[in-house]
Write a protein that holds these residues in place. Sequence first.
Motif, PDB file in Angstrom:
ATOM      1  N   ILE A 223       6.207   7.357 -46.866  1.00 20.30           N
ATOM      2  CA  ILE A 223       5.021   7.034 -46.129  1.00 20.30           C
ATOM      3  C   ILE A 223       3.679   6.506 -46.924  1.00 20.30           C
ATOM      4  N   LEU A 226       4.020   2.990 -48.753  1.00 21.01           N
ATOM      5  CA  LEU A 226       4.021   1.988 -47.778  1.00 21.01           C
ATOM      6  C   LEU A 226       2.541   1.993 -47.223  1.00 21.01           C
ATOM      7  N   PRO A 228      -0.272   1.244 -43.535  1.00 19.98           N
ATOM      8  CA  PRO A 228      -0.334   1.348 -41.894  1.00 19.98           C
ATOM      9  C   PRO A 228      -0.145   0.283 -41.597  1.00 19.98           C
ATOM     10  N   PHE A 231       3.648  -0.930 -41.789  1.00 17.15           N
ATOM     11  CA  PHE A 231       4.205  -0.164 -40.646  1.00 17.15           C
ATOM     12  C   PHE A 231       3.973  -0.987 -39.316  1.00 17.15           C
ATOM     13  N   ASN A 232       3.026  -1.384 -39.117  1.00 14.23           N
ATOM     14  CA  ASN A 232       2.753  -2.112 -37.937  1.00 14.23           C
ATOM     15  C   ASN A 232       3.608  -3.109 -37.984  1.00 14.23           C
ATOM     16  N   GLY A 236       6.023  -1.795 -35.373  1.00 15.38           N
ATOM     17  CA  GLY A 236       5.598  -1.774 -34.229  1.00 15.38           C
ATOM     18  C   GLY A 236       5.607  -0.664 -33.448  1.00 15.38           C
ATOM     19  N   ARG A 237       6.000  -0.803 -32.368  1.00 18.19           N
ATOM     20  CA  ARG A 237       6.229   0.551 -31.455  1.00 18.19           C
ATOM     21  C   ARG A 237       7.646   0.402 -30.856  1.00 18.19           C
ATOM     22  N   PHE A 252      11.542   6.846 -32.504  1.00 13.54           N
ATOM     23  CA  PHE A 252      10.808   5.244 -32.547  1.00 13.54           C
ATOM     24  C   PHE A 252      11.683   4.750 -33.967  1.00 13.54           C
ATOM     25  N   VAL A 254      10.356   3.463 -36.465  1.00 13.85           N
ATOM     26  CA  VAL A 254       9.843   3.944 -37.818  1.00 13.85           C
ATOM     27  C   VAL A 254      10.502   5.518 -38.262  1.00 13.85           C
ATOM     28  N   GLU A 255      10.725   6.146 -37.219  1.00 20.68           N
ATOM     29  CA  GLU A 255      11.348   7.365 -37.707  1.00 20.68           C
ATOM     30  C   GLU A 255      12.832   7.528 -38.283  1.00 20.68           C
TER      31      GLU A 255
ATOM     32  N   PRO B 177       2.962   3.155 -35.795  1.00 23.64           N
ATOM     33  CA  PRO B 177       3.974   3.766 -36.575  1.00 23.64           C
ATOM     34  C   PRO B 177       3.550   4.871 -37.812  1.00 23.64           C
ATOM     35  N   TRP B 178       2.381   4.494 -38.148  1.00 24.79           N
ATOM     36  CA  TRP B 178       1.714   5.379 -39.223  1.00 24.79           C
ATOM     37  C   TRP B 178       1.237   6.864 -38.765  1.00 24.79           C
TER      38      TRP B 178
END
Lengths: 368, 368
Positions: A223, A226, A228, A231-232, A236-237, A252, A254-255, B177-178
């Motif tokens: 985390i 990288l 924010p 990650f976006n 995204g979502r 998600f 990202v997970e 995602p952050w």
Amino acid sequence: MRIETKTEKFDEPLHLESGRILESFELVYETYGELNEDKSNVIVICHALAGSHHAAGRYANEAKPGWWDKFIGDGKVIDTTKYFVICSNNIGSTFGSTNPLSIDPSTGKEYRFKFPILTISDVVRAQMKLYDRLGIEKAVAVIGGSMGGMQALCYSIEQPDFTDTVIAMATTAYTRPWAIAINKIAIESIRHDPAFKDGFYDPDDLQAQGLPGLAIGRMAGLIAYLSPELFNSKFGREYARTDGLYELFGRFEVERYLEYNSYSFPKVFDPLSYLYICKTMNIFDAGRNKDKLEDSFDKVKCNLHLISFKDDMLFFPEEMEEIRDIMIKLGKQDQITYKMVDSQSGHDSFLVEVEKFEDHVRDILKGK
Amino acid sequence: MRIETKTEKFDEPLHLESGRILESFELVYETYGELNEDKSNVIVICHALAGSHHAAGRYANEAKPGWWDKFIGDGKVIDTTKYFVICSNNIGSTFGSTNPLSIDPSTGKEYRFKFPILTISDVVRAQMKLYDRLGIEKAVAVIGGSMGGMQALCYSIEQPDFTDTVIAMATTAYTRPWAIAINKIAIESIRHDPAFKDGFYDPDDLQAQGLPGLAIGRMAGLIAYLSPELFNSKFGREYARTDGLYELFGRFEVERYLEYNSYSFPKVFDPLSYLYICKTMNIFDAGRNKDKLEDSFDKVKCNLHLISFKDDMLFFPEEMEEIRDIMIKLGKQDQITYKMVDSQSGHDSFLVEVEKFEDHVRDILKGK
């Protein structure tokens, strides 16, 4: 590009900053390219926490090449048709150099918790013994990012005759509490994992079964490496297609990314080594005492080139600007350059956005 | 200031966004001040992840007052000589409202993993039933920070007739995602802790012995709630006096801080509740779908006041600026204000730097 992987054994004591002594030690290292006759074409590469001596090239059956393969190779910025590049595995690290699972000659057993705490300075002095053995007196340049950048800074201060050019990226002159806090997650999650067995695990078990504690520590690192914004744009979502939105453990994307990249980590990285390296990073302080940073950088004879990354969330650009400011204050403005890269991959930009700083490095190395 | 703590039981179904139904539920809530005759002096306060209904005042034997005591009280910004303030413990939370350890009436046993996933919208609709029961039709204002800010935004969109004034702080219109990644550390470390017993732990055991997995998750939160600058000024590179610099588990002061504030957490907070609340936060999306944020904010009738904090490392100021921009794009520029506070305590600034935004809130509430 010619790649060689070798091991050198040193049956001579390494006096550590802590006062302890490593009676003997081994270094695994890789070289790329050919050493010229007068041994004057050496570039030293220093690796980061999870890195290794395998900085470039690709072995048979390897899915991915070395960690800085974009940067090092025939015709690349670190041009292996011209330079002889050396990257050692740091002592303390898990990839073959002497580390906590090595045999302690005084007991005939693995060191484990008897392994001494190493400083960046110790890591660098071990490397100096390698160059000595190889008959290399000077390097064209020393280059590193993150913990490798700490080593690069250490070369500039403590080995002032070894090189005229140091390039330190994505690093800091002393580890600040934010980075220490991120490492703390790893320390605590490793310690509390029952499979760690208070440090007396069987390494084969871990390679087979993993170690969630180390995986979770690695996750905290990922985390912070990288950003924010990355990650976006990367995740995204987006939600995992296989998972239900209203399932407690539904994920998600990202997970999924974090799981994929962290649970595999204990299969290649030893937890004791990870703990020791976190400690080495945490206690890094080029000034030994923050008030004395100027005294340290006053020793710098080389040209010191600093490269920071705009969205670095582990070592913020301000940390490298502080070094620049100290050098200027010391009247060494002709020996310092500073470039902040407009990066989008956070701390990891030094690994993955090479195209954004390669011209800059090419200029630094021009004619050398 | 008169404080009352009460519990209301609702024997009526709460239809959840997931399609599931809570056949009955309880809400614990606190009130401060006196409700006036026409019930027109109500201010609703919404709490964050680890918060509770105990927002202000101090009970006998309490070491610390409620979590927003700086903000709420006689003569304070949320003036309890004037307003009747209500703060409910969110459903799903560990402090007395219906949560995963409550008894499932359909089985007579604790819900545990049978507890339904809640959305912010569900949490708010449960609160609306409380106001209905109390005969309160409108509130002067709804105010919250972080997850409480998510609730405040939800009030503005989904309960447009309930209040003319919503103040949302340190929050976001959808969890990025952050923040999901930071919650992931908690999810993984709780799941993998053997003391969690795959969710079938005895709560009394945890209160006595702790739960490192939850502590480590909390630690990740604590890092994200503060800021690198605050860590620098609060801890610098101070090392614990009792610890050796060259001890593997020797600690910097920042590490002691994190240990102190996280290992005590499982004594007061239930891990299943923590997992469920992380999920509620992770899936929060005021637009339900990012492309539809405008449709959601188009429903806002109230004046929406956004307060962000400059060094918030969990929900970055840009996230609230996006909401402001949407409101302006919708032609609702007269209904939106945005203030970024020059904070130094990161995300937690909404709790600890009240003095930096209290005049602003006082202006908003003037004459109401």
